[in-house]
Design an enzyme around this catalytic site. Structure first.
Site: not given
Ligand code: UDP
Ligand code: MG
Length: 136
Positions: A12, A52, A94, A115, A118, A129
């Site tokens: 990212k 997304y 996450t 973070n 992805h 994807e």
């Molecule tokens: N995210 C965020 N705030 C939140 C939860 C998620 O900004 O409260 C962002 C974070 O960058 C995350 C992405 O949204 O990686 C997608 O969320 P997901 O729950 O799919 O998490 P991931 O699969 O990336 O662990």
């Molecule tokens: Mg996710």
């Protein structure tokens, strides 16, 4: 029985901006992932919104899409045994604060939104994807 899979990984903007892409690629290689395709791109907000779409109803959707399109990213097609699950394990939780020691998000993540990586969350989503970024 062997289960060689492919999954999508994205380095990212926060990590590309800090020049961490080689270190993060090595994290994958050291865990037996083969990077079979990769490209550095800068996507538009529209493209981020499509990517997304599953998060459309979430309160963080707009900021998330603005963020993913805020700078260059590195998208990769990773392959290994059980790639989807193994990538999720290597990424960590996450929220980097909750991620286990040794995971990429623990080592490099700044915050729940920044973070660093992805990763597809299922074999089915991995196909969708990968097709999004590597159509041919
Ligand atoms: N995210 C965020 N705030 C939140 C939860 C998620 O900004 O409260 C962002 C974070 O960058 C995350 C992405 O949204 O990686 C997608 O969320 P997901 O729950 O799919 O998490 P991931 O699969 O990336 O662990
Ligand atoms: Mg996710």
């Amino acid at each position: 029985m062997s289960n060689i899979e492919q999954t999508l990984s994205i380095i990212k903007p926060d990590a590309v901006e800090r020049n961490l892409q080689d270190q993060i690629k090595n994290e994958f290689k050291n865990k037996g992932f083969e990077i079979i395709k990769e490209k550095k791109i800068h996507i538009s907000k529209d493209e981020a919104e499509k990517f997304y779409k599953v998060h459309e109803s979430k309160p963080f959707y707009n900021d998330l899409c603005a963020y993913l399109s805020s700078g260059p990213i590195v998208v990769m097609n990773l392959q290994r045994e059980n790639a989807v699950l193994e990538n999720r394990k290597l990424m960590g939780a996450t929220n980097p604060e909750d991620a286990e020691e040794g995971t990429i998000r623990k080592k490099y993540g700044i915050s729940i939104d920044k973070n660093s990586v992805h990763g597809s969350d299922s074999a089915e989503n991995a196909k969708v994807e990968l097709n999004f970024f590597f159509k041919d």
